[in-house]
Scaffold this motif. Structure first.
Motif, PDB file in Angstrom:
ATOM      1  N   GLU A   4       0.811  -1.223   0.000  1.00 40.36           N
ATOM      2  CA  GLU A   4       0.000   0.000   0.000  1.00 40.36           C
ATOM      3  C   GLU A   4       0.845   1.275   0.000  1.00 40.36           C
ATOM      4  O   GLU A   4       0.545   2.226  -0.715  1.00 40.36           O
ATOM      5  N   ASP A   5       1.917   1.301   0.814  1.00 40.07           N
ATOM      6  CA  ASP A   5       2.713   2.526   0.898  1.00 40.07           C
ATOM      7  C   ASP A   5       3.423   2.829  -0.418  1.00 40.07           C
ATOM      8  O   ASP A   5       3.488   3.977  -0.841  1.00 40.07           O
ATOM      9  N   THR A   6       3.916   1.821  -1.102  1.00 43.66           N
ATOM     10  CA  THR A   6       4.588   2.092  -2.382  1.00 43.66           C
ATOM     11  C   THR A   6       3.575   2.365  -3.481  1.00 43.66           C
ATOM     12  O   THR A   6       3.851   3.136  -4.396  1.00 43.66           O
ATOM     13  N   MET A   7       2.406   1.773  -3.403  1.00 46.68           N
ATOM     14  CA  MET A   7       1.370   2.068  -4.400  1.00 46.68           C
ATOM     15  C   MET A   7       0.995   3.542  -4.340  1.00 46.68           C
ATOM     16  O   MET A   7       0.802   4.186  -5.370  1.00 46.68           O
ATOM     17  N   ALA A   8       0.935   4.095  -3.143  1.00 51.42           N
ATOM     18  CA  ALA A   8       0.605   5.510  -2.984  1.00 51.42           C
ATOM     19  C   ALA A   8       1.707   6.403  -3.552  1.00 51.42           C
ATOM     20  O   ALA A   8       1.433   7.438  -4.154  1.00 51.42           O
ATOM     21  N   ILE A   9       2.948   5.998  -3.394  1.00 48.78           N
ATOM     22  CA  ILE A   9       4.075   6.791  -3.900  1.00 48.78           C
ATOM     23  C   ILE A   9       4.071   6.854  -5.424  1.00 48.78           C
ATOM     24  O   ILE A   9       4.299   7.905  -6.013  1.00 48.78           O
ATOM     25  N   PHE A  10       3.791   5.716  -6.067  1.00 49.71           N
ATOM     26  CA  PHE A  10       3.900   5.650  -7.521  1.00 49.71           C
ATOM     27  C   PHE A  10       2.624   6.046  -8.251  1.00 49.71           C
ATOM     28  O   PHE A  10       2.573   6.029  -9.478  1.00 49.71           O
ATOM     29  N   GLY A  11       1.603   6.427  -7.524  1.00 51.88           N
ATOM     30  CA  GLY A  11       0.402   6.929  -8.158  1.00 51.88           C
ATOM     31  C   GLY A  11      -0.576   5.849  -8.564  1.00 51.88           C
ATOM     32  O   GLY A  11      -0.402   4.679  -8.229  1.00 51.88           O
ATOM     33  N   PRO A  12      -1.566   6.210  -9.335  1.00 54.46           N
ATOM     34  CA  PRO A  12      -2.569   5.228  -9.728  1.00 54.46           C
ATOM     35  C   PRO A  12      -1.954   4.155 -10.644  1.00 54.46           C
ATOM     36  O   PRO A  12      -0.960   4.419 -11.338  1.00 54.46           O
ATOM     37  N   ARG A  15      -0.337   4.546 -14.083  1.00 53.32           N
ATOM     38  CA  ARG A  15       0.962   5.237 -14.202  1.00 53.32           C
ATOM     39  C   ARG A  15       2.149   4.317 -13.910  1.00 53.32           C
ATOM     40  O   ARG A  15       3.292   4.708 -14.099  1.00 53.32           O
ATOM     41  N   TYR A  16       1.898   3.085 -13.473  1.00 58.67           N
ATOM     42  CA  TYR A  16       2.981   2.160 -13.141  1.00 58.67           C
ATOM     43  C   TYR A  16       3.963   1.940 -14.293  1.00 58.67           C
ATOM     44  O   TYR A  16       5.164   1.865 -14.062  1.00 58.67           O
ATOM     45  N   PRO A  17       3.522   1.841 -15.542  1.00 58.93           N
ATOM     46  CA  PRO A  17       4.496   1.652 -16.628  1.00 58.93           C
ATOM     47  C   PRO A  17       5.526   2.784 -16.734  1.00 58.93           C
ATOM     48  O   PRO A  17       6.633   2.572 -17.241  1.00 58.93           O
ATOM     49  N   LEU A  18       5.201   3.954 -16.220  1.00 60.84           N
ATOM     50  CA  LEU A  18       6.134   5.074 -16.274  1.00 60.84           C
ATOM     51  C   LEU A  18       7.365   4.860 -15.402  1.00 60.84           C
ATOM     52  O   LEU A  18       8.392   5.508 -15.599  1.00 60.84           O
ATOM     53  N   MET A  19       7.292   3.929 -14.442  1.00 57.59           N
ATOM     54  CA  MET A  19       8.437   3.687 -13.566  1.00 57.59           C
ATOM     55  C   MET A  19       9.288   2.513 -14.054  1.00 57.59           C
ATOM     56  O   MET A  19      10.277   2.178 -13.425  1.00 57.59           O
ATOM     57  N   GLN A  20       8.944   1.919 -15.169  1.00 57.50           N
ATOM     58  CA  GLN A  20       9.674   0.779 -15.710  1.00 57.50           C
ATOM     59  C   GLN A  20      10.731   1.267 -16.693  1.00 57.50           C
ATOM     60  O   GLN A  20      10.405   1.767 -17.770  1.00 57.50           O
ATOM     61  N   ALA A  21      11.999   1.123 -16.321  1.00 53.64           N
ATOM     62  CA  ALA A  21      13.095   1.611 -17.174  1.00 53.64           C
ATOM     63  C   ALA A  21      13.054   1.005 -18.569  1.00 53.64           C
ATOM     64  O   ALA A  21      13.398   1.670 -19.554  1.00 53.64           O
ATOM     65  N   GLY A  22      12.621  -0.239 -18.689  1.00 53.38           N
ATOM     66  CA  GLY A  22      12.577  -0.899 -19.990  1.00 53.38           C
ATOM     67  C   GLY A  22      11.674  -0.210 -20.992  1.00 53.38           C
ATOM     68  O   GLY A  22      11.869  -0.341 -22.206  1.00 53.38           O
ATOM     69  N   ASN A  23      10.712   0.550 -20.522  1.00 46.81           N
ATOM     70  CA  ASN A  23       9.809   1.267 -21.418  1.00 46.81           C
ATOM     71  C   ASN A  23      10.474   2.469 -22.086  1.00 46.81           C
ATOM     72  O   ASN A  23       9.875   3.092 -22.960  1.00 46.81           O
ATOM     73  N   TYR A  24      11.688   2.790 -21.674  1.00 45.13           N
ATOM     74  CA  TYR A  24      12.391   3.942 -22.233  1.00 45.13           C
ATOM     75  C   TYR A  24      13.586   3.534 -23.094  1.00 45.13           C
ATOM     76  O   TYR A  24      14.312   4.386 -23.584  1.00 45.13           O
ATOM     77  N   VAL A  25      13.783   2.243 -23.287  1.00 43.78           N
ATOM     78  CA  VAL A  25      14.897   1.753 -24.109  1.00 43.78           C
ATOM     79  C   VAL A  25      14.589   2.046 -25.565  1.00 43.78           C
ATOM     80  O   VAL A  25      13.513   1.722 -26.062  1.00 43.78           O
ATOM     81  N   VAL A  43      13.400  -5.505  -4.323  1.00 45.04           N
ATOM     82  CA  VAL A  43      13.099  -5.454  -5.747  1.00 45.04           C
ATOM     83  C   VAL A  43      13.170  -6.870  -6.300  1.00 45.04           C
ATOM     84  O   VAL A  43      14.141  -7.585  -6.056  1.00 45.04           O
ATOM     85  N   GLY A  44      12.172  -7.269  -7.047  1.00 38.53           N
ATOM     86  CA  GLY A  44      12.133  -8.623  -7.582  1.00 38.53           C
ATOM     87  C   GLY A  44      13.031  -8.812  -8.802  1.00 38.53           C
ATOM     88  O   GLY A  44      13.304  -7.866  -9.545  1.00 38.53           O
ATOM     89  N   TYR A  45      13.466 -10.050  -8.996  1.00 35.96           N
ATOM     90  CA  TYR A  45      14.300 -10.389 -10.154  1.00 35.96           C
ATOM     91  C   TYR A  45      13.571 -10.082 -11.469  1.00 35.96           C
ATOM     92  O   TYR A  45      14.202  -9.794 -12.482  1.00 35.96           O
ATOM     93  N   ALA A  46      12.265 -10.086 -11.452  1.00 35.45           N
ATOM     94  CA  ALA A  46      11.496  -9.790 -12.660  1.00 35.45           C
ATOM     95  C   ALA A  46      11.882  -8.436 -13.248  1.00 35.45           C
ATOM     96  O   ALA A  46      11.778  -8.228 -14.465  1.00 35.45           O
ATOM     97  N   ASN A  47      12.355  -7.519 -12.414  1.00 34.96           N
ATOM     98  CA  ASN A  47      12.786  -6.216 -12.926  1.00 34.96           C
ATOM     99  C   ASN A  47      14.017  -6.342 -13.827  1.00 34.96           C
ATOM    100  O   ASN A  47      14.161  -5.588 -14.787  1.00 34.96           O
ATOM    101  N   ILE A  48      14.895  -7.290 -13.520  1.00 36.38           N
ATOM    102  CA  ILE A  48      16.055  -7.556 -14.378  1.00 36.38           C
ATOM    103  C   ILE A  48      15.559  -8.052 -15.732  1.00 36.38           C
ATOM    104  O   ILE A  48      16.030  -7.624 -16.782  1.00 36.38           O
ATOM    105  N   GLU A  49      14.600  -8.957 -15.695  1.00 35.04           N
ATOM    106  CA  GLU A  49      14.043  -9.500 -16.938  1.00 35.04           C
ATOM    107  C   GLU A  49      13.315  -8.423 -17.743  1.00 35.04           C
ATOM    108  O   GLU A  49      13.446  -8.372 -18.972  1.00 35.04           O
ATOM    109  N   ARG A  50      12.576  -7.566 -17.047  1.00 32.40           N
ATOM    110  CA  ARG A  50      11.822  -6.516 -17.744  1.00 32.40           C
ATOM    111  C   ARG A  50      12.738  -5.478 -18.381  1.00 32.40           C
ATOM    112  O   ARG A  50      12.356  -4.836 -19.354  1.00 32.40           O
ATOM    113  N   LEU A  51      13.928  -5.287 -17.840  1.00 29.46           N
ATOM    114  CA  LEU A  51      14.877  -4.371 -18.472  1.00 29.46           C
ATOM    115  C   LEU A  51      15.727  -5.111 -19.503  1.00 29.46           C
ATOM    116  O   LEU A  51      16.013  -4.589 -20.576  1.00 29.46           O
ATOM    117  N   GLY A  52      16.112  -6.344 -19.190  1.00 27.56           N
ATOM    118  CA  GLY A  52      16.952  -7.114 -20.106  1.00 27.56           C
ATOM    119  C   GLY A  52      16.294  -7.384 -21.440  1.00 27.56           C
ATOM    120  O   GLY A  52      16.952  -7.329 -22.487  1.00 27.56           O
TER     121      GLY A  52
END
Length: 109
Positions: A4-12, A15-25, A43-52
Motif C-alpha cells: 500500500e505505501d509504495t502504491m501511494a508513492i507511484f500513483g494510480p 501510471r505504473y508503466p512510467l516507472m519501468q526503465a525498460g519502457n524507455y529503451v 526489488v524482484g528479479y522480474a525487474n532484471i528481466e523486464r529491463l533485459g
C-alpha cells in the motif's frame, strides 16, 4: 508495486508503466551492467528481466551479474565509502567499464 505505501508513492496503477526503465529503451543506450542480489527482498528479479528483454531486442550491449548472498541494500551500500569493501560489486562494475573501454564485452554478460 504491491504494498500500500509504495502504491501511494507511484500513483494510480495506470501510471505504473512510467516507472519501468525498460519502457524507455530505444537502442541508443550505452552498455548496461545489471547487478542483482539473490537475497533481495526489496526489488524482484522480474525487474532484471523486464529491463533485459528490451535491451536485448534493441541490440544494446548488456550483462547481468548475480550475487548469491547480497540484498538490494547491500549492493547499493557497497558504493558508499563508509560501507565499501563488503562485496565484489564495485570491482565488478569497474571491470565491466574497463572491458568495454578495451573494446570487449561487459564481463558477466
Amino acid at each position: 508495486p504491491t504494498a500500500e505505501d509504495t502504491m501511494a508513492i507511484f500513483g494510480p496503477p495506470e501510471r505504473y508503466p512510467l516507472m519501468q526503465a525498460g519502457n524507455y529503451v530505444n537502442g541508443g543506450e550505452p552498455p548496461v551492467q545489471m547487478q542483482y542480489g539473490l537475497s533481495d527482498e526489496t526489488v524482484g528479479y522480474a525487474n532484471i528481466e523486464r529491463l533485459g528483454a528490451p535491451l536485448e531486442a534493441s541490440g544494446v550491449c548488456h550483462a547481468e551479474v548475480l550475487y548469491d548472498d547480497l540484498s538490494h541494500v547491500q549492493i547499493v551500500a557497497d558504493f558508499a565509502w563508509p560501507y565499501r569493501g563488503g562485496s565484489a560489486v564495485p570491482d565488478d562494475m569497474v571491470a565491466c567499464f574497463r572491458a568495454i573501454e578495451a573494446g570487449g564485452a561487459c564481463p558477466g554478460g
